[in-house]
Design an enzyme around this catalytic site. Structure first.
Site, PDB file in Angstrom:
ATOM      1  N   GLY A  71       0.795  -1.224   0.000  1.00 45.91           N
ATOM      2  CA  GLY A  71       0.000   0.000   0.000  1.00 45.91           C
ATOM      3  C   GLY A  71       0.824   1.268   0.000  1.00 45.91           C
ATOM      4  O   GLY A  71       0.365   2.301   0.496  1.00 45.91           O
ATOM      5  N   SER A  72       2.035   1.222  -0.559  1.00 46.32           N
ATOM      6  CA  SER A  72       2.808   2.470  -0.564  1.00 46.32           C
ATOM      7  C   SER A  72       2.144   3.502  -1.474  1.00 46.32           C
ATOM      8  O   SER A  72       2.131   4.697  -1.164  1.00 46.32           O
ATOM      9  CB  SER A  72       4.270   2.226  -0.943  1.00 46.32           C
ATOM     10  OG  SER A  72       4.390   1.769  -2.258  1.00 46.32           O
ATOM     11  N   ASN A  73       1.553   3.067  -2.576  1.00 45.65           N
ATOM     12  CA  ASN A  73       0.801   4.004  -3.423  1.00 45.65           C
ATOM     13  C   ASN A  73      -0.423   4.532  -2.673  1.00 45.65           C
ATOM     14  O   ASN A  73      -0.716   5.724  -2.737  1.00 45.65           O
ATOM     15  CB  ASN A  73       0.337   3.315  -4.712  1.00 45.65           C
ATOM     16  CG  ASN A  73       1.412   3.349  -5.767  1.00 45.65           C
ATOM     17  OD1 ASN A  73       1.670   4.384  -6.369  1.00 45.65           O
ATOM     18  ND2 ASN A  73       2.071   2.220  -5.989  1.00 45.65           N
ATOM     19  N   ASP A  99      -6.059  -5.559 -16.952  1.00 44.58           N
ATOM     20  CA  ASP A  99      -5.140  -4.579 -17.556  1.00 44.58           C
ATOM     21  C   ASP A  99      -5.527  -4.198 -18.978  1.00 44.58           C
ATOM     22  O   ASP A  99      -4.670  -4.069 -19.864  1.00 44.58           O
ATOM     23  CB  ASP A  99      -3.698  -5.140 -17.560  1.00 44.58           C
ATOM     24  CG  ASP A  99      -3.249  -5.548 -16.177  1.00 44.58           C
ATOM     25  OD1 ASP A  99      -3.616  -4.863 -15.206  1.00 44.58           O
ATOM     26  OD2 ASP A  99      -2.539  -6.566 -16.061  1.00 44.58           O
ATOM     27  N   ASN A 129      -7.141   1.821 -12.474  1.00 46.16           N
ATOM     28  CA  ASN A 129      -6.079   0.952 -11.959  1.00 46.16           C
ATOM     29  C   ASN A 129      -4.735   1.509 -12.391  1.00 46.16           C
ATOM     30  O   ASN A 129      -4.642   2.219 -13.395  1.00 46.16           O
ATOM     31  CB  ASN A 129      -6.266  -0.457 -12.555  1.00 46.16           C
ATOM     32  CG  ASN A 129      -5.191  -1.435 -12.117  1.00 46.16           C
ATOM     33  OD1 ASN A 129      -4.863  -1.536 -10.922  1.00 46.16           O
ATOM     34  ND2 ASN A 129      -4.616  -2.156 -13.063  1.00 46.16           N
ATOM     35  N   HIS A 185      -0.883   0.141 -13.441  1.00 49.70           N
ATOM     36  CA  HIS A 185      -0.128  -1.064 -13.793  1.00 49.70           C
ATOM     37  C   HIS A 185       1.340  -0.673 -13.954  1.00 49.70           C
ATOM     38  O   HIS A 185       1.644   0.332 -14.594  1.00 49.70           O
ATOM     39  CB  HIS A 185      -0.678  -1.657 -15.093  1.00 49.70           C
ATOM     40  CG  HIS A 185      -0.011  -2.951 -15.452  1.00 49.70           C
ATOM     41  ND1 HIS A 185      -0.312  -4.136 -14.809  1.00 49.70           N
ATOM     42  CD2 HIS A 185       0.960  -3.235 -16.346  1.00 49.70           C
ATOM     43  CE1 HIS A 185       0.448  -5.101 -15.314  1.00 49.70           C
ATOM     44  NE2 HIS A 185       1.233  -4.582 -16.246  1.00 49.70           N
ATOM     45  N   GLU A 188       5.163   6.116 -10.050  1.00 51.57           N
ATOM     46  CA  GLU A 188       3.792   5.970  -9.552  1.00 51.57           C
ATOM     47  C   GLU A 188       3.471   7.030  -8.492  1.00 51.57           C
ATOM     48  O   GLU A 188       2.419   7.672  -8.549  1.00 51.57           O
ATOM     49  CB  GLU A 188       3.593   4.566  -8.977  1.00 51.57           C
ATOM     50  CG  GLU A 188       3.682   3.490 -10.050  1.00 51.57           C
ATOM     51  CD  GLU A 188       3.435   2.088  -9.536  1.00 51.57           C
ATOM     52  OE1 GLU A 188       2.957   1.265 -10.324  1.00 51.57           O
ATOM     53  OE2 GLU A 188       3.735   1.789  -8.358  1.00 51.57           O
ATOM     54  N   LEU A 235      -5.165  -7.262  -6.146  1.00 55.71           N
ATOM     55  CA  LEU A 235      -4.843  -8.435  -6.956  1.00 55.71           C
ATOM     56  C   LEU A 235      -6.045  -9.219  -7.495  1.00 55.71           C
ATOM     57  O   LEU A 235      -5.873 -10.070  -8.350  1.00 55.71           O
ATOM     58  CB  LEU A 235      -3.918  -9.370  -6.180  1.00 55.71           C
ATOM     59  CG  LEU A 235      -2.534  -8.784  -5.875  1.00 55.71           C
ATOM     60  CD1 LEU A 235      -1.664  -9.798  -5.125  1.00 55.71           C
ATOM     61  CD2 LEU A 235      -1.822  -8.333  -7.143  1.00 55.71           C
TER      62      LEU A 235
HETATM   63  C1  GRF Z   1       2.312  -1.027  -7.857  1.00 52.49           C
HETATM   64  O1  GRF Z   1       3.537  -1.185  -8.501  1.00 52.49           O
HETATM   65  C2  GRF Z   1       1.189  -0.964  -8.846  1.00 52.49           C
HETATM   66  O2  GRF Z   1       1.565  -0.554 -10.111  1.00 52.49           O
HETATM   67  C3  GRF Z   1       0.708  -2.389  -8.938  1.00 52.49           C
HETATM   68  O3  GRF Z   1       0.908  -2.917  -7.666  1.00 52.49           O
HETATM   69  C4  GRF Z   1       1.968  -2.245  -7.005  1.00 52.49           C
HETATM   70  C5  GRF Z   1       1.503  -1.887  -5.632  1.00 52.49           C
HETATM   71  O4  GRF Z   1       2.557  -1.426  -4.851  1.00 52.49           O
HETATM   72  N1  GRF Z   1      -0.638  -2.470  -9.441  1.00 52.49           N
HETATM   73  P1  GRF Z   1       2.285  -0.764  -3.446  1.00 52.49           P
HETATM   74  O5  GRF Z   1       1.509  -1.781  -2.627  1.00 52.49           O
HETATM   75  O6  GRF Z   1       1.497   0.474  -3.670  1.00 52.49           O
HETATM   76  O7  GRF Z   1       3.635  -0.490  -2.865  1.00 52.49           O
END
Ligand code: GRF
Length: 201
Positions: A16-18, A149, A106, A108, A178, A89
């Protein structure tokens, strides 16, 4: 539209870093709010980030997500307007796509249409990019449709792949892209929807 808040649900299965960057970006936003974090994994680190930020969480079960109502009543109850998949996922069921037409996006970690589809997630993507000898990789932000995707592309950004790269260093470069682009692209996409429809409902 004035004074209305657009509520985002963030779907994430892992780190969940994003999600963390998105939460940070919209903290104090005048009309866009991350209202819910949804995960299929009760142990996902993303849940610590969301509870730390005081955001409600929802752990979903496979049974209800795929064979039931995909929690649509819960999302409506929580006034969710827009869904962002950030490392989620599971494939999104058609019932949910139909309930949120053009409102599920989403990210990717590669330049679609290459290196996408079932099984192409996390390190598998970067390994495939390296094995193919690609000189560039990048990120794709796209609408979600019923295929993995596959939906219409909203935004792409690229980075070089060098001889020194392995899956870890490439993953790091991609993550930086990202973090930089995903939150403002979400904001812009929502603003466009609001502009076109005049309302978010
Ligand atoms: C990201 O690289 C995103 O592109 C993909 O899953 C990854 C999630 O990374 N769909 P994080 O959990 O946000 O670190």
């Amino acid at each position: 539209m004035e004074n209305e808040i657009i509520h985002i649900a963030l779907f994430a299965s892992g780190t969940g870093s994003n999600a963390g960057k998105i939460i940070e970006y919209f903290h104090l936003h005048p009309f866009i709010k991350v209202a819910l974090v949804v995960s299929n994994n009760p142990d996902a680190p993303v849940l610590k980030i969301s509870s730390g930020a005081g955001i409600g969480t929802l752990i979903i079960s496979r049974e209800r997500f795929f064979k039931g109502d995909a929690y649509i009543d819960v999302f409506h109850e929580k006034k969710i307007d827009f869904i962002v998949l950030a490392g989620f996922l599971w494939k999104v069921p058609l019932t949910l796509i139909r309930a949120y037409p053009g409102k599920i996006i989403n990210i990717h970690p590669a330049l679609l249409p290459k290196f996408g589809g079932k099984g192409m997630y996390g390190k598998h993507v970067h390994e495939a990019v390296l094995a193919a000898g690609e000189k560039i990789s990048g990120i794709t932000i796209h609408y979600v449709d019923e295929q993995y995707d596959h939906g219409k592309i909203i935004f792409q950004a690229s980075c070089p792949v060098t001889k020194e790269d392995d899956a870890n260093t490439l993953a790091e470069k991609i993550h930086q892209l990202e973090y930089h682009h995903f939150p403002p692209v979400i904001e812009k996409t929502i603003k466009n929807i609001v502009k076109t429809t005049g309302t978010h409902s």
